[in-house]
Scaffold this active site. Sequence first.
Site, mmCIF file in Angstrom:
data_model
loop_
_atom_site.group_PDB
_atom_site.id
_atom_site.type_symbol
_atom_site.label_atom_id
_atom_site.label_comp_id
_atom_site.label_asym_id
_atom_site.label_seq_id
_atom_site.Cartn_x
_atom_site.Cartn_y
_atom_site.Cartn_z
ATOM 1 N N ASN A 275 1.496 3.005 -2.589
ATOM 2 C CA ASN A 275 0.772 3.950 -3.460
ATOM 3 C C ASN A 275 -0.456 4.508 -2.751
ATOM 4 O OD1 ASN A 275 1.922 4.286 -6.279
ATOM 5 N ND2 ASN A 275 2.112 2.076 -5.964
ATOM 6 N N MET B 66 -4.022 -6.803 -7.238
ATOM 7 C CA MET B 66 -3.512 -7.861 -8.109
ATOM 8 C C MET B 66 -4.625 -8.756 -8.657
ATOM 9 S SD MET B 66 -0.493 -6.864 -8.073
ATOM 10 C CE MET B 66 0.501 -8.127 -8.852
ATOM 11 N N ARG B 67 -5.721 -8.126 -9.069
ATOM 12 C CA ARG B 67 -6.817 -8.866 -9.689
ATOM 13 C C ARG B 67 -7.214 -8.147 -10.975
ATOM 14 N NH1 ARG B 67 -7.244 -13.646 -8.357
ATOM 15 N NH2 ARG B 67 -9.380 -13.734 -9.117
ATOM 16 N N ASP C 19 -3.758 -4.118 -18.546
ATOM 17 C CA ASP C 19 -2.830 -2.985 -18.702
ATOM 18 C C ASP C 19 -2.899 -2.366 -20.105
ATOM 19 O OD1 ASP C 19 -1.925 -3.469 -16.055
ATOM 20 O OD2 ASP C 19 -0.518 -4.973 -16.774
ATOM 21 N N ASN D 82 -5.417 2.946 -12.871
ATOM 22 C CA ASN D 82 -4.428 1.984 -12.373
ATOM 23 C C ASN D 82 -3.026 2.563 -12.507
ATOM 24 O OD1 ASN D 82 -3.421 -0.647 -11.545
ATOM 25 N ND2 ASN D 82 -2.843 -0.980 -13.688
ATOM 26 N N GLY E 157 0.785 -1.228 0.000
ATOM 27 C CA GLY E 157 0.000 0.000 0.000
ATOM 28 C C GLY E 157 0.817 1.278 0.000
ATOM 29 N N HIS F 161 0.818 1.147 -13.181
ATOM 30 C CA HIS F 161 1.546 -0.054 -13.598
ATOM 31 C C HIS F 161 3.047 0.258 -13.587
ATOM 32 C CE1 HIS F 161 2.294 -3.849 -15.578
ATOM 33 N NE2 HIS F 161 3.122 -3.211 -16.388
HETATM 34 C C1 GRF Z 1 3.260 -1.181 -7.487
HETATM 35 O O1 GRF Z 1 4.517 -1.305 -8.111
HETATM 36 C C2 GRF Z 1 2.151 -1.134 -8.514
HETATM 37 O O2 GRF Z 1 2.496 -0.466 -9.678
HETATM 38 C C3 GRF Z 1 1.978 -2.601 -8.811
HETATM 39 O O3 GRF Z 1 2.090 -3.228 -7.549
HETATM 40 C C4 GRF Z 1 2.913 -2.429 -6.700
HETATM 41 C C5 GRF Z 1 2.108 -2.113 -5.469
HETATM 42 O O4 GRF Z 1 2.867 -1.479 -4.502
HETATM 43 N N1 GRF Z 1 0.743 -2.850 -9.508
HETATM 44 P P1 GRF Z 1 2.168 -0.848 -3.240
HETATM 45 O O5 GRF Z 1 1.232 -1.902 -2.648
HETATM 46 O O6 GRF Z 1 1.426 0.377 -3.660
HETATM 47 O O7 GRF Z 1 3.302 -0.546 -2.300
#
Ligand code: GRF
Length: 208
Positions: free
Chosen positions: A15, A91-92, A146, A108, A13, A110
Site C-alpha cells: 500500500n 499493525m498497532r 476499525d 487507515n 508495504g 482495512h
Molecule cells: C493490507 O491488507 C492492509 O489492509 C492490512 O495489512 C495489509 C498490509 O499490506 N492492514 P501491505 O504491507 O500494504 O502490503
Amino acid sequence: MTLKLGVLVSGSGSNLQAILDACANKTLDASVELVLSNKPGVFALERAARAGVATAVLSHKDFSTREAFDAEIVRLLRARSVDTVALAGFMRIVTPTLLDAFASRVINVHPALLPSFVGVDAQRQALEYGAKITGCTVHFVDAGTDTGPIIAQAAVPVLEDDTVEALRARVLVEEHRLLPLALQWLAEGRLSLDGRRVRVRPLAHAST
Ligand code: GRF
C-alpha cells in the site's frame, strides 16, 4: 493542498508502494515525508529507501505504554512537518496521543467491508465465515479498532475455491486503488464529516 504524508507500516508495504506510485505519476497530490515502521527489516522500508524517502524504525517494545510510543511517533512526524498520516498495514492500535495531534488527518485501509471482520486476518475471517462478497475500506481512524468514519469501500467476490492468499491478493488490488484515491480526495479538500457519514464533495465543473 499538497499533503505532507507520514506513512506508518509494519510489513511488505504494497500500500505504501501504491501511494509512492500515485505521487510519482501525479494522481495523488502529496509527498511522502517519512515512512515509519514499528518493525526492523520489513520490505516497506526498502521500498521507501528506493523512492528516496526518509525512514524511521521505532519498536513499540521499547516503550512502556502505547501513549509513550505514539508520542514519539508524533515527534518524528512533526519533525518532518507531516500533516496527514496514512496507516498502511500498520499493525498497532493507535491512541488519542496520535489522533489528537493529527485530528481528522489519520487514515487507515482495512482489508474487509467494515463493520464486518474487524481486527487482524480479516480476509481469513471473511473466507471462514462463508461471506460471498468482501473487500476493503478506507476510513478515518478513531480510538476504536476499525471503527472510524468510512471514506470509501470496494467489494470483491469470494470465489468457490479461494484460499486466504488468493483472496488477500484480490482485496489488495482494490486497496491499492482506493487508498491513494481517498488521500487525493483529502488533498482536494473534498471530505467533510456529517456525524459518522463522510461526505465526498463532487469536483466542481469548470465554468464556461
Ligand atoms: C493490507 O491488507 C492492509 O489492509 C492490512 O495489512 C495489509 C498490509 O499490506 N492492514 P501491505 O504491507 O500494504 O502490503
